[in-house]
Design a protein around this motif. Structure first.
Motif, PDB file in Angstrom:
ATOM      1  N   UNK A   1       8.767   2.494   4.111  1.00 34.03           N
ATOM      2  CA  UNK A   1       8.770   2.347   5.568  1.00 34.03           C
ATOM      3  C   UNK A   1       9.146   0.900   5.895  1.00 34.03           C
ATOM      4  N   UNK A   2       9.812   0.729   7.003  1.00 40.80           N
ATOM      5  CA  UNK A   2      10.150  -0.620   7.449  1.00 40.80           C
ATOM      6  C   UNK A   2       8.911  -1.290   8.002  1.00 40.80           C
ATOM      7  N   UNK A   3       8.756  -2.551   7.697  1.00 43.13           N
ATOM      8  CA  UNK A   3       7.630  -3.319   8.201  1.00 43.13           C
ATOM      9  C   UNK A   3       8.171  -4.294   9.240  1.00 43.13           C
TER      10      UNK A   3
ATOM     11  N   UNK B   1       0.822  -1.210   0.000  1.00 40.07           N
ATOM     12  CA  UNK B   1       0.000   0.000   0.000  1.00 40.07           C
ATOM     13  C   UNK B   1       0.855   1.259   0.000  1.00 40.07           C
ATOM     14  N   UNK B   2       0.313   2.363  -0.548  1.00 35.98           N
ATOM     15  CA  UNK B   2       1.061   3.619  -0.671  1.00 35.98           C
ATOM     16  C   UNK B   2       1.557   4.135   0.678  1.00 35.98           C
ATOM     17  N   UNK B   3       0.720   4.009   1.713  1.00 34.28           N
ATOM     18  CA  UNK B   3       1.116   4.552   3.018  1.00 34.28           C
ATOM     19  C   UNK B   3       2.239   3.760   3.672  1.00 34.28           C
ATOM     20  N   UNK B   4       2.512   2.544   3.194  1.00 38.34           N
ATOM     21  CA  UNK B   4       3.600   1.740   3.756  1.00 38.34           C
ATOM     22  C   UNK B   4       4.860   1.750   2.897  1.00 38.34           C
ATOM     23  N   UNK B   5       4.803   2.379   1.736  1.00 40.20           N
ATOM     24  CA  UNK B   5       5.993   2.441   0.865  1.00 40.20           C
ATOM     25  C   UNK B   5       7.088   3.219   1.590  1.00 40.20           C
TER      26      UNK B   5
END
Length: 180
Positions: free
Chosen positions: A29-31, A23-27
């Motif tokens: 970013x570390x998961x 998803x765009x909001x998680x691009x």
């Protein structure tokens, strides 16, 4: 020719790896992957469920879990001896009291490690082996009874094992009396 092209297409499909959909909001970013144990079981109970016995790996998982939750700190010690391999040891340091520990296995392990002290070395635990072993037996019995109560182990098998032990003792006594 047809079979050769089919083989080539199959190899090409295998080379292409599926691309995950992010998803765009998680691009960018570390998961962080997080797992919760089923039914809020402790590491000791999960280890016991895996191999149906409490072993030293399960006991060490309790110590690691206490460290993760901030009750203890684990330090690595080395003692340098000239012309001899370094002596390596671990030190367990008490950070909090055990007043808010909920699980009995955690309480027993914490009191076993820090009864009347704030620090202990792993080598010191090896020296008090008899006390440590009797407490480990209590932890084993408590964990197994907890899992029986929660329905993870079949209590009918536990009862039949008790009856079998009782019959074996009776038969042994009768045989011993017959020999005497």
């Amino acid at each position: 020719l047809f079979m050769g092209s089919m083989n080539w297409l199959t190899r090409q499909k295998k080379k292409q790896k599926p691309q995950p959909i992010i998803p765009k909001e998680l691009k960018d970013r570390s998961i962080v992957v997080e797992y919760d144990p089923p039914d809020n079981l402790s590491p000791l109970e999960i280890g016991t469920l895996l191999d149906r016995r409490v072993d030293i790996t399960d006991i060490s998982s309790v110590i690691m879990d206490l460290a993760v939750r901030g009750y203890i700190k684990i330090g690595y010690l080395t003692k340098e001896i000239p012309f001899w391999p370094d002596k390596k040891d671990f030190e367990l340091i008490k950070l909090k009291d055990d007043s808010d520990l909920v699980l009995e296995g955690d309480k027993l392990m914490f009191s076993l490690l820090f009864s009347g002290r704030d620090r202990i070395k792993l080598s010191d635990l090896k020296q008090q082996n008899s006390t440590f072993q009797s407490e480990i037996t209590k932890i084993q019995e408590m964990t197994e009874s907890s899992l029986y109560d929660k329905g993870y182990f079949d209590s009918a098998k536990k009862d039949s094992a008790k009856k079998l032990k009782k019959y074996l003792v009776i038969i042994s006594v009768v045989c011993l009396m017959g020999i005497v």
